[in-house]
Design a protein around this motif. Structure first.
Motif, PDB file in Angstrom:
ATOM      1  N   UNK A 181      99.266  89.042  73.822  1.00  0.00           N
ATOM      2  CA  UNK A 181     100.432  88.198  73.576  1.00  0.00           C
ATOM      3  C   UNK A 181     100.561  87.770  72.120  1.00  0.00           C
ATOM      4  N   UNK A 182      99.439  87.648  71.432  1.00  0.00           N
ATOM      5  CA  UNK A 182      99.469  87.091  70.079  1.00  0.00           C
ATOM      6  C   UNK A 182      99.353  88.137  68.981  1.00  0.00           C
ATOM      7  N   UNK A 183      99.264  89.405  69.333  1.00  0.00           N
ATOM      8  CA  UNK A 183      99.050  90.440  68.315  1.00  0.00           C
ATOM      9  C   UNK A 183     100.143  90.417  67.249  1.00  0.00           C
ATOM     10  N   UNK A 184     101.398  90.287  67.675  1.00  0.00           N
ATOM     11  CA  UNK A 184     102.502  90.314  66.702  1.00  0.00           C
ATOM     12  C   UNK A 184     102.503  89.063  65.834  1.00  0.00           C
ATOM     13  N   UNK A 185     102.131  87.932  66.418  1.00  0.00           N
ATOM     14  CA  UNK A 185     102.060  86.696  65.630  1.00  0.00           C
ATOM     15  C   UNK A 185     100.976  86.818  64.562  1.00  0.00           C
ATOM     16  N   UNK A 186      99.815  87.374  64.930  1.00  0.00           N
ATOM     17  CA  UNK A 186      98.727  87.509  63.970  1.00  0.00           C
ATOM     18  C   UNK A 186      99.088  88.478  62.852  1.00  0.00           C
ATOM     19  N   UNK A 187      99.899  89.473  63.147  1.00  0.00           N
ATOM     20  CA  UNK A 187     100.347  90.383  62.090  1.00  0.00           C
ATOM     21  C   UNK A 187     101.112  89.637  61.003  1.00  0.00           C
ATOM     22  N   UNK A 188     101.883  88.617  61.406  1.00  0.00           N
ATOM     23  CA  UNK A 188     102.625  87.850  60.404  1.00  0.00           C
ATOM     24  C   UNK A 188     101.670  87.052  59.514  1.00  0.00           C
ATOM     25  N   UNK A 189     100.573  86.545  60.090  1.00  0.00           N
ATOM     26  CA  UNK A 189      99.573  85.843  59.278  1.00  0.00           C
ATOM     27  C   UNK A 189      98.930  86.809  58.284  1.00  0.00           C
ATOM     28  N   UNK A 190      98.552  87.995  58.773  1.00  0.00           N
ATOM     29  CA  UNK A 190      97.908  88.973  57.903  1.00  0.00           C
ATOM     30  C   UNK A 190      98.814  89.381  56.739  1.00  0.00           C
ATOM     31  N   UNK A 191     100.101  89.503  57.030  1.00  0.00           N
ATOM     32  CA  UNK A 191     101.022  90.032  56.034  1.00  0.00           C
ATOM     33  C   UNK A 191     101.571  88.968  55.095  1.00  0.00           C
ATOM     34  N   UNK A 192     101.813  87.752  55.599  1.00  0.00           N
ATOM     35  CA  UNK A 192     102.601  86.793  54.823  1.00  0.00           C
ATOM     36  C   UNK A 192     101.892  85.495  54.444  1.00  0.00           C
ATOM     37  N   UNK A 193     100.688  85.245  54.945  1.00  0.00           N
ATOM     38  CA  UNK A 193     100.085  83.922  54.767  1.00  0.00           C
ATOM     39  C   UNK A 193      99.986  83.516  53.294  1.00  0.00           C
ATOM     40  N   UNK A 194      99.440  84.366  52.466  1.00  0.00           N
ATOM     41  CA  UNK A 194      99.248  83.989  51.064  1.00  0.00           C
ATOM     42  C   UNK A 194     100.576  83.738  50.368  1.00  0.00           C
ATOM     43  N   UNK A 195     101.551  84.604  50.586  1.00  0.00           N
ATOM     44  CA  UNK A 195     102.861  84.432  49.953  1.00  0.00           C
ATOM     45  C   UNK A 195     103.513  83.127  50.394  1.00  0.00           C
ATOM     46  N   UNK A 196     103.422  82.798  51.672  1.00  0.00           N
ATOM     47  CA  UNK A 196     104.090  81.605  52.174  1.00  0.00           C
ATOM     48  C   UNK A 196     103.389  80.328  51.732  1.00  0.00           C
ATOM     49  N   UNK A 197     102.071  80.358  51.617  1.00  0.00           N
ATOM     50  CA  UNK A 197     101.360  79.197  51.074  1.00  0.00           C
ATOM     51  C   UNK A 197     101.787  78.954  49.637  1.00  0.00           C
ATOM     52  N   UNK A 198     101.849  80.013  48.851  1.00  0.00           N
ATOM     53  CA  UNK A 198     102.250  79.865  47.451  1.00  0.00           C
ATOM     54  C   UNK A 198     103.701  79.400  47.339  1.00  0.00           C
ATOM     55  N   UNK A 199     104.561  79.932  48.200  1.00  0.00           N
ATOM     56  CA  UNK A 199     105.968  79.525  48.176  1.00  0.00           C
ATOM     57  C   UNK A 199     106.108  78.056  48.544  1.00  0.00           C
TER      58      UNK A 199
END
Length: 228
Positions: A183-201
């Motif tokens: 159930x959470x695989x797609x959600x975790x993909x967003x963390x892997x791909x975007x976490x650093x960019x979104x923290x910086x933003x």
């Protein structure tokens, strides 16, 4: 969450306490599921603007909930705002009282719901997310249900939770953990791909003059300078 005088705002201390509690639950073989609840009339008011958490620690908490080996169920009987909605997005099941209400208030203080988008956007209707992100309007539990933000709405939240929790108790630990991974695989993909960019933003937005004005206006209970 038990800081009703502060509307359960996400301070550095509260984020750390939640992370520790989820770690203990993950390690306790007797725990089959985790219920995230609150005292007072507010589930969570979002980030504590006076004692904000480190954004990386908040991202880590959201991911910890998503990756938790036990199902995490949110019990909401009051207001949920901003970062508090990120907690709901990270949970597997959300049961809200019919009188609960919700709002993405970031746009009204000059920032954006950046980090919380990781658990939320894969779950919510895109059109609903667009309206709520852009307007900052308060909306009710029935709308939250249709938008994909909550799972169930009930007048008696505890009565509604009872059969859900009973069903989770009947699941095997392995079966629950592996089903949750699906159930959470797609959600975790967003963390892997975007976490650093979104923290910086997020950090760059909070550092702007517009955000400083928005936060000051919020704390002083007045309209921000841009309000027409």
């Amino acid at each position: 969450m038990d800081a009703p005088a502060r509307r359960n705002a996400l301070s550095a201390g509260l984020v750390g306490e939640l992370a520790d509690a989820f770690t203990r639950c993950a390690e306790d073989a007797d725990v089959r599921a985790v219920v995230l609840s609150h005292s007072g009339g507010t589930f969570c008011a979002g980030a504590d603007l006076k004692e904000p958490p480190n954004p990386y620690s908040f991202v880590a908490l959201l991911r910890q909930i998503v990756e938790h080996p036990k199902p995490v169920v949110a019990r909401v009987t009051g207001h949920a705002r901003a970062g508090g909605l990120g907690l709901l997005g990270a949970c597997d099941i959300v049961v809200a009282a019919s009188g609960a209400d919700f709002a993405f208030t970031e746009v009204r203080i000059g920032v954006a719901p950046a980090v919380i988008s990781m658990p939320l956007l894969p779950r919510m209707s895109p059109r609903a997310a667009a309206r709520h992100y852009l307007t900052g309007e308060t909306f009710g539990a029935a709308e939250a249900l249709s938008d994909g933000l909550v799972t169930d709405v009930a007048d008696d939240v505890d009565a509604a939770l009872a059969p859900i929790l009973d069903a989770l108790r009947k699941g095997s630990p392995q079966g629950l953990a592996e089903s949750k991974k699906l159930l959470t695989a797609r959600v975790l993909e967003t963390f892997d791909q975007y976490a650093e960019d979104l923290v910086q933003r997020s950090a760059s937005l909070f550092a702007t003059a517009e955000a400083r004005e928005g936060m000051a206006a919020f704390l002083e209970r007045r309209d921000a300078a841009w309000v027409r």
